[in-house]
Motif scaffolding. Structure first.
Motif, short mmCIF file in Angstrom:
data_model
loop_
_atom_site.label_atom_id
_atom_site.label_comp_id
_atom_site.label_asym_id
_atom_site.label_seq_id
_atom_site.Cartn_x
_atom_site.Cartn_y
_atom_site.Cartn_z
N GLU A 128 0.84 -1.19 0.00
CA GLU A 128 0.00 0.00 0.00
C GLU A 128 0.89 1.25 0.00
OE1 GLU A 128 -3.65 2.08 2.55
OE2 GLU A 128 -2.74 0.20 3.23
N GLY A 129 0.84 1.99 -1.07
CA GLY A 129 1.59 3.24 -1.16
C GLY A 129 3.00 3.11 -1.67
N LEU A 163 6.46 12.91 0.70
CA LEU A 163 7.49 13.18 1.71
C LEU A 163 8.56 12.09 1.75
CD1 LEU A 163 5.32 14.51 4.66
CD2 LEU A 163 6.57 15.82 2.93
N LEU A 164 8.34 10.97 1.06
CA LEU A 164 9.33 9.91 0.97
C LEU A 164 10.06 10.01 -0.36
CD1 LEU A 164 7.22 6.93 2.35
CD2 LEU A 164 9.09 8.11 3.52
N THR A 165 11.34 9.70 -0.35
CA THR A 165 12.17 9.85 -1.54
C THR A 165 12.22 8.57 -2.35
OG1 THR A 165 13.57 11.45 -0.37
CG2 THR A 165 14.46 10.47 -2.38
N ASP A 166 11.84 8.65 -3.62
CA ASP A 166 11.97 7.50 -4.51
C ASP A 166 13.45 7.18 -4.71
OD1 ASP A 166 9.24 7.65 -4.74
OD2 ASP A 166 9.26 8.65 -6.69
N ALA A 271 8.05 1.79 4.42
CA ALA A 271 8.56 3.02 5.04
C ALA A 271 7.45 4.06 5.17
CB ALA A 271 9.70 3.59 4.21
N GLU A 272 7.53 4.83 6.23
CA GLU A 272 6.60 5.92 6.47
C GLU A 272 7.37 7.20 6.72
OE1 GLU A 272 4.11 4.92 9.70
OE2 GLU A 272 3.08 3.27 8.66
N ALA A 273 6.80 8.32 6.30
CA ALA A 273 7.46 9.61 6.50
C ALA A 273 7.49 9.94 7.99
CB ALA A 273 6.71 10.70 5.74
N LEU A 278 6.23 20.78 8.54
CA LEU A 278 6.55 20.95 7.13
C LEU A 278 7.41 22.18 6.95
CD1 LEU A 278 3.06 20.16 5.53
CD2 LEU A 278 5.02 18.64 5.83
N VAL A 279 8.40 22.07 6.10
CA VAL A 279 9.34 23.16 5.86
C VAL A 279 9.29 23.53 4.40
CG1 VAL A 279 11.77 23.85 5.98
CG2 VAL A 279 10.81 22.34 7.73
N ASP A 280 9.28 24.85 4.13
CA ASP A 280 9.23 25.28 2.73
C ASP A 280 10.63 25.27 2.12
OD1 ASP A 280 10.60 27.48 3.64
OD2 ASP A 280 8.95 28.90 3.36
#
Length: 302
Positions: A128-129, A163-166, A271-273, A278-280
């Motif tokens: 999932e995800g 928020l997770l990096t491929d 994996a989960e974030a 949150l940061v711009d």
């Protein structure tokens, strides 16, 4: 460099390089190994796959850090393509705690059961995800009661969560197996999947006196994260005539790579974030309403 990393690097280098180099020579020169493990005198090359066959396997266990129960069920079907080639399809479903994934793999190979296997295998794990896919050469080298087995290539991991990096990169999975008897296999192996590294000890024993070919299995795995997993299970074979475990592994079906990719990936697929503000793009926390002196941040407009 940790002991785990050093051991993994040494093991995977030896397992994967030897099958590719020696098997290529065997394929070109048709050099057969000495006597087959069954000690039968044969003066011809056996087919790559003895006939349509398959296996079903189930295991249960646990993993630490954090502690969770694990479950895996899988099956494989192998078919001959003439005498020189074979194909195999793998499927599996597995869980770590409440997280579930399905996986599959497809092998295409040529093999001389007395000396080597060479082929290409592609596999995918879907949760999932997230999904993880890998493709690359697969090779095995048979040296009397010793088998060297390797699969390596390119893998890609993609998440739905922004928020997770491929990730993408090289993966390597390998095993060195020894058969103390024709029906008992002991192996030590390692895996490196997109930076997740692990070492594995495994065993399989075929019970030959029950009128139905099945075996008991066990596995211990240590990950570079400090986590450990332990599994016990059963495996049943169908389609092929009665034969020893070592002959099944060399004349019928290669390993289920859907399971290997899932096991080697560890917790990457689940994996989960990390939770946090949150940061711009300027390094400012989104939602802060006042200027933080010295940090160069200004309020984020609504």
């Amino acid at each position: 460099m940790s002991i785990l990393r050093l051991s993994k690097a040494t093991l995977l280098a030896s397992v994967f390089s030897l099958p590719l180099s020696f098997a290529a020579v065997a394929a070109d020169l048709l050099i057969l190994s000495p006597e087959p493990v069954s000690d039968q005198d044969i003066d011809f090359v056996l087919p790559a796959v003895s006939g349509p066959n398959g296996k079903l396997e189930l295991d249960l266990g646990m993993v630490t850090d954090p502690a969770n129960a694990t479950f895996r069920a899988a099956g494989s079907v192998s078919l001959p393509v003439g005498d020189m080639f074979g194909i195999q399809a793998d499927a599996a479903i597995g869980s770590i705690g409440a997280d579930w994934a399905v996986s599959g793999a497809l092998h295409a190979f040529t093999r001389d059961p007395s000396s080597y296997l060479l082929g290409v295998t592609a596999g995918i794990v879907v949760a999932e995800g997230a999904w993880l896919a890998g493709i690359g050469p697969e090779a095995e080298l048979y040296l009397d009661r010793l088998s060297l087995e390797g699969w390596a290539g390119w893998a890609a991991l993609e998440y739905e969560d922004a928020l997770l990096t491929d990730e993408s990169g090289i993966f390597v999975i390998g095993d060195i197996a020894w058969y103390p008897t024709d029906d008992w296999r002991l192996s030590v192996g390692g895996a490196s999947v997109l930076g997740r590294e692990s070492l594995r000890l495994a065993t399989e024993y075929q019970f030959a006196d029950f009128g139905m070919p099945f075996s008991g299995t066990g596995e211990l795995r240590a990950y570079d994260t400090g986590a450990f997993s332990a599994k016990i299970g059963i495996k049943g074979y169908f389609g092929a005539p009665d034969k020893s475990l070592i002959d099944r592994h060399r004349e019928d079906d290669p390993p289920n790579r859907a399971l290997d990719l899932f096991g080697g990936a560890g917790d990457l697929i689940f994996a989960e974030a990390e939770e946090g503000p949150l940061v711009d793009g300027e390094g400012c926390i989104i939602g802060v309403e006042e200027w933080i002196e010295g940090e160069g941040c200004m309020p984020i407009p609504d």
